[in-house]
Write a protein that holds these residues in place. Structure first.
Motif, PDB file in Angstrom:
ATOM      1  N   UNK A   9     -28.495  -1.624 -28.397  1.00  0.00           N
ATOM      2  CA  UNK A   9     -28.594  -0.209 -28.724  1.00  0.00           C
ATOM      3  C   UNK A   9     -28.063   0.593 -27.543  1.00  0.00           C
ATOM      4  N   UNK A  10     -27.479   1.745 -27.823  1.00  0.00           N
ATOM      5  CA  UNK A  10     -26.904   2.579 -26.778  1.00  0.00           C
ATOM      6  C   UNK A  10     -27.934   2.865 -25.685  1.00  0.00           C
ATOM      7  N   UNK A  11     -27.536   2.679 -24.436  1.00  0.00           N
ATOM      8  CA  UNK A  11     -28.460   2.803 -23.300  1.00  0.00           C
ATOM      9  C   UNK A  11     -29.000   4.225 -23.178  1.00  0.00           C
ATOM     10  N   UNK A  12     -28.192   5.221 -23.496  1.00  0.00           N
ATOM     11  CA  UNK A  12     -28.657   6.602 -23.410  1.00  0.00           C
ATOM     12  C   UNK A  12     -29.817   6.856 -24.375  1.00  0.00           C
ATOM     13  N   UNK A  13     -29.752   6.255 -25.548  1.00  0.00           N
ATOM     14  CA  UNK A  13     -30.837   6.398 -26.516  1.00  0.00           C
ATOM     15  C   UNK A  13     -32.106   5.704 -26.011  1.00  0.00           C
ATOM     16  N   UNK A  14     -31.932   4.530 -25.395  1.00  0.00           N
ATOM     17  CA  UNK A  14     -33.097   3.800 -24.860  1.00  0.00           C
ATOM     18  C   UNK A  14     -33.764   4.598 -23.747  1.00  0.00           C
ATOM     19  N   UNK A  15     -32.939   5.190 -22.855  1.00  0.00           N
ATOM     20  CA  UNK A  15     -33.494   5.981 -21.753  1.00  0.00           C
ATOM     21  C   UNK A  15     -34.227   7.212 -22.282  1.00  0.00           C
ATOM     22  N   UNK A  30     -33.721   9.278 -32.934  1.00  0.00           N
ATOM     23  CA  UNK A  30     -32.292   8.940 -32.926  1.00  0.00           C
ATOM     24  C   UNK A  30     -32.024   7.891 -34.011  1.00  0.00           C
ATOM     25  N   UNK A  31     -30.706   7.714 -34.298  1.00  0.00           N
ATOM     26  CA  UNK A  31     -30.244   6.714 -35.277  1.00  0.00           C
ATOM     27  C   UNK A  31     -29.407   5.678 -34.543  1.00  0.00           C
ATOM     28  N   UNK A  32     -29.665   4.395 -34.813  1.00  0.00           N
ATOM     29  CA  UNK A  32     -28.970   3.329 -34.095  1.00  0.00           C
ATOM     30  C   UNK A  32     -28.611   2.189 -35.050  1.00  0.00           C
ATOM     31  N   UNK A  64     -40.644  -8.616 -30.449  1.00  0.00           N
ATOM     32  CA  UNK A  64     -40.927  -8.899 -29.049  1.00  0.00           C
ATOM     33  C   UNK A  64     -42.155  -8.170 -28.519  1.00  0.00           C
ATOM     34  N   UNK A  65     -42.320  -8.195 -27.195  1.00  0.00           N
ATOM     35  CA  UNK A  65     -43.496  -7.624 -26.531  1.00  0.00           C
ATOM     36  C   UNK A  65     -43.253  -6.177 -26.144  1.00  0.00           C
ATOM     37  N   UNK A  66     -42.074  -5.884 -25.590  1.00  0.00           N
ATOM     38  CA  UNK A  66     -41.769  -4.543 -25.103  1.00  0.00           C
ATOM     39  C   UNK A  66     -40.645  -3.948 -25.954  1.00  0.00           C
ATOM     40  N   UNK A  67     -40.892  -2.771 -26.548  1.00  0.00           N
ATOM     41  CA  UNK A  67     -39.926  -2.156 -27.450  1.00  0.00           C
ATOM     42  C   UNK A  67     -38.623  -1.816 -26.736  1.00  0.00           C
ATOM     43  N   UNK A  68     -38.711  -1.352 -25.490  1.00  0.00           N
ATOM     44  CA  UNK A  68     -37.505  -0.979 -24.749  1.00  0.00           C
ATOM     45  C   UNK A  68     -36.619  -2.199 -24.506  1.00  0.00           C
ATOM     46  N   UNK A  69     -37.266  -3.319 -24.150  1.00  0.00           N
ATOM     47  CA  UNK A  69     -36.502  -4.551 -23.924  1.00  0.00           C
ATOM     48  C   UNK A  69     -35.855  -5.034 -25.223  1.00  0.00           C
TER      49      UNK A  69
END
Length: 693
Positions: A217-223, A237-239, A205-210
């Motif tokens: 993926x766990x939201x805490x890891x994304x934040x 981190x590991x996901x 995709x375009x945006x890695x976070x999206x």
């Protein structure tokens, strides 16, 4: 020995369970160790990328700084400047915003905040820009102070480096194209990615976070990653992404960008895992082989012991059976031989002759009953005994049982009574012969084991079930010696007999109750017993039978001692290889008024028949087992001959073989009936009346 074997088995099982638990723990530790090693490897990879980019940036920083120094020190014309500088892709930034090479070639750059900052900066800066008609470049910029060339003021110098030079280090495929490193800006936008990598399938995709949010993926890891990109600090981190374990690491690079490394640990460590599994599998297979060998050894050890015990039990059972049957056969046989001796010595004394003949007949009948029991048991065990389904009269069946047991009851001075309702349904469909056999067996046992002046009772009841079916109940009770609990546990097994002072005085093969139990089971019924020592026994048989009306039953044939007059003088051909048997049957037939021609084998019987005139013989009686030509072969030869009576003359089998399949075999070879030896005069009379016109 058996206890020791069980202890060894339990010990081996405990050892096996311990090894299984140890294997599971070891496997988990190895798995975690491999994962940790892969994480360390990724850490080293990120450090290597960071160091390579730092060295490359320092190289180009030095080059552009050196170019700025030369230009500032030698403010000459462009054509003279070119000879002083050995740098390629070097451009000057003019105050009017234009960008020109040392050869005077102008280029147009995309908007860049870093170029704008260069006007007021005194440090080397870097950025990524697009040059029209040339493509994307990694640019390095150094400020110029008071530089005028060909009357034109310049505030900075730019060196263009092919963007691939940067991306080959910063955005590249890793671990055999399974993983990748990406250049990501503060907002999570992927600026650069490798052209060929399996990781692009997961992060396309375009945006890695999206992308990570879409992959659950766990939201805490994304934040945490988002904060690391914004604040330019390291995140790792590991996901789990689509079933695979990924290690994701982010570290700041330059100008607000970060390098994000994504590596699938479970895939990239596959060869290591595979090698580890191979070793573990080999260990497990070796362990299982050892366990299997131990199990096989134990199995064969136990089986061998069981086989020896089974063979010993079979040998003991066979020996016991042979002893019992031998004893039971020899007892009446001894009586027959002894009585025959008395007859020979007292031939002139009619009273003694009649008494001996009567006793010899009873002994012979008992001998036949023993043989019949053995044959019945053999047919039952081989699954060859068949249950018929024909109409019969229940009242007649019960009366026959009473008549058969009246004489032995009277001899012992017992009371014998039939207890049944005054009116009950008489017509049923079933096997009357086998039901009668069961009842006679039970009543005979009750009479045999009940002391004088005791009582034997035969009770009959019926209960209606669904439709036309009824549950018929037969109860045989006595006031005899009873049975022990130990004997009752296996009383329906073959060759079992209760031992007591009374039973020891009676002979018997021990097959009676086993036969009754098997017959009742074949008729889809049940049998159970209740007994108390010295008080008596009670046997209950329950049979499901289909009801029918009495009018459907075949009329009872009244027995007659006299044969029709028209049979006298008829000629019968008798084929029997045993001289005594041939003589006995011939005498019986002669006494009934027949003329008998005797031959010793099937071939002579065929020859006599073929040489006779039409109607000369009224019937042919043939033994089955004879020399030269047996009875079956003789019957086939007679039926296929050219004689006028070959198809019509009755052929009757005389044989010691009494199984159903023997009778069917005789009929299949063209015979009309099959008479079992020893020949009963009543059965022979019925055959003669039925088949001789």
């Amino acid at each position: 020995m058996k206890k020791r074997l069980w202890r060894v088995t339990i010990l081996l099982a405990a050892l096996l369970l311990s090894e299984i638990f140890l294997f599971i723990a070891t496997y988990r530790n190895l798995n975690q160790s491999i994962q940790n090693e892969r994480i360390d490897s990724i850490e080293q990879m990120s450090t290597l990328i960071s160091e390579k980019l730092l060295l490359l940036r320092q190289h180009y920083d030095d080059m552009v700084r050196q170019a700025a120094y030369i230009i500032t020190s030698n403010q000459v014309r462009f054509q003279d400047m070119e000879t002083l500088l050995a740098f390629e892709q070097l451009y000057l930034l003019a105050e009017d915003g234009s960008c020109v090479s040392l050869k005077g070639e102008k280029i147009v750059l995309s908007e860049s905040e870093e170029i704008k900052k260069l006007r007021t900066s005194d440090a080397v800066r870097t950025d990524f820009c697009t040059v029209q008609t040339k493509g994307d470049f990694w640019i390095f910029m150094s400020p110029l102070t008071n530089v005028t060339i060909d009357n034109k003021k310049f505030f900075g110098v730019i060196m263009l480096v092919d963007a691939n030079t940067y991306s080959e280090i910063a955005a590249t495929a890793l671990y055999e194209n399974q993983g990748a490193s990406y250049v990501v800006n503060r907002l999570g936008v992927i600026e650069l990615r490798p052209t060929e990598s399996t990781a692009n399938y997961y992060f396309g995709g375009y945006n890695l976070l999206h992308i990570l949010r879409d992959k659950n993926v766990d939201e805490q890891q994304i934040l945490a990653l988002q904060q690391g990109l914004e604040q330019q600090h390291k995140v790792e981190f590991t996901a789990k992404i689509e079933g695979e374990t990924w290690r994701i690491q982010s570290f700041p690079e330059s100008e607000g960008n970060s390098i994000v490394i994504a590596v699938p640990i479970s895939i990239t460590a596959q060869s290591t895992f595979y090698g580890m599994r191979q070793v573990i599998i080999m260990i497990v297979l070796t362990l299982l082989t050892v366990v299997a060998m131990a199990a096989v050894w134990i199995y064969y050890y136990v089986k061998n012991g069981q086989q020896i015990k089974l063979e010993q039990a079979k040998a003991a059972l066979k020996s016991d059976f042979m002893n019992k049957v031998s004893h039971d056969i020899r007892t009446p046989l001894t009586a027959v031989i002894g009585l025959n001796d008395l007859l020979l010595r007292n031939a002139d004394k009619p009273d003694i002759v009649a008494d001996c003949a009567q006793k010899a007949k009873k002994s012979g009948e008992y001998l036949v009953s023993i043989i019949n029991d053995v044959l019945d048991m053999s047919r039952i065990e081989n699954g060859k005994l068949r249950i018929s389904h024909t109409a019969f009269d229940m009242k007649e069946l019960l009366e026959t049982v009473v008549q058969l047991e009246t004489f032995p009851v009277a001899e012992k001075g017992l009371a014998f009574r039939l207890d049944c309702p005054n009116n009950f349904h008489r017509g049923y469909l079933g096997d009357a012969v086998r039901i009668k056999q069961c009842l006679v067996n039970l009543v005979s046992n009750a009479v045999k084991f009940t002391p004088e002046h005791g009582t034997v009772t035969l009770t009959y009841r019926e209960e209606m079930e669904s439709g036309i079916y009824a549950r018929t109940i037969f109860i045989v009770e006595d006031t005899g010696i009873g049975m022990s609990e130990e004997f009752m546990q296996h009383m329906f097994h073959p060759f079992e007999q209760e031992q007591s002072s009374l039973t020891s005085a009676h002979v018997g093969s021990g097959l009676g109750l086993a036969i009754v139990h098997s017959l009742v089971t074949l008729m889809k019924g049940t049998i159970h017993a209740e007994s108390t020592l010295d008080q008596g026994s009670r046997f209950v048989i329950e049979l499901p039978l289909e009801r029918t009306v009495l009018s459907e039953l075949s009329p009872k044939e009244e027995p007659s001692d006299e044969l029709p007059v028209y049979l006298r003088g008829k000629r019968i051909l008798l084929a029997e290889d045993n001289d005594i048997n041939r003589e006995i049957v011939a005498e019986l037939l002669d006494g009934l008024g027949f003329v008998v021609d005797g031959v010793v084998n099937g071939a002579e019987a065929v020859e006599c028949f073929q040489n006779s005139s039409s109607g000369y013989y009224s019937m042919i009686l043939v033994d089955i087992q004879m020399p030269v030509m047996n009875g079956l072969e003789a019957a086939v030869a007679i039926r296929s001959s050219a004689h006028m009576d070959s198809c019509s003359i009755p052929i009757i089998a005389l044989s010691a073989n009494a199984f159903d399949e023997d009778m069917e075999n005789s009929l299949a070879h063209g015979m009309q009936a099959h008479i079992s030896k020893p020949v009963e005069i009543g059965v022979l009379k019925k055959i003669l009346v039925k088949y001789i016109d």
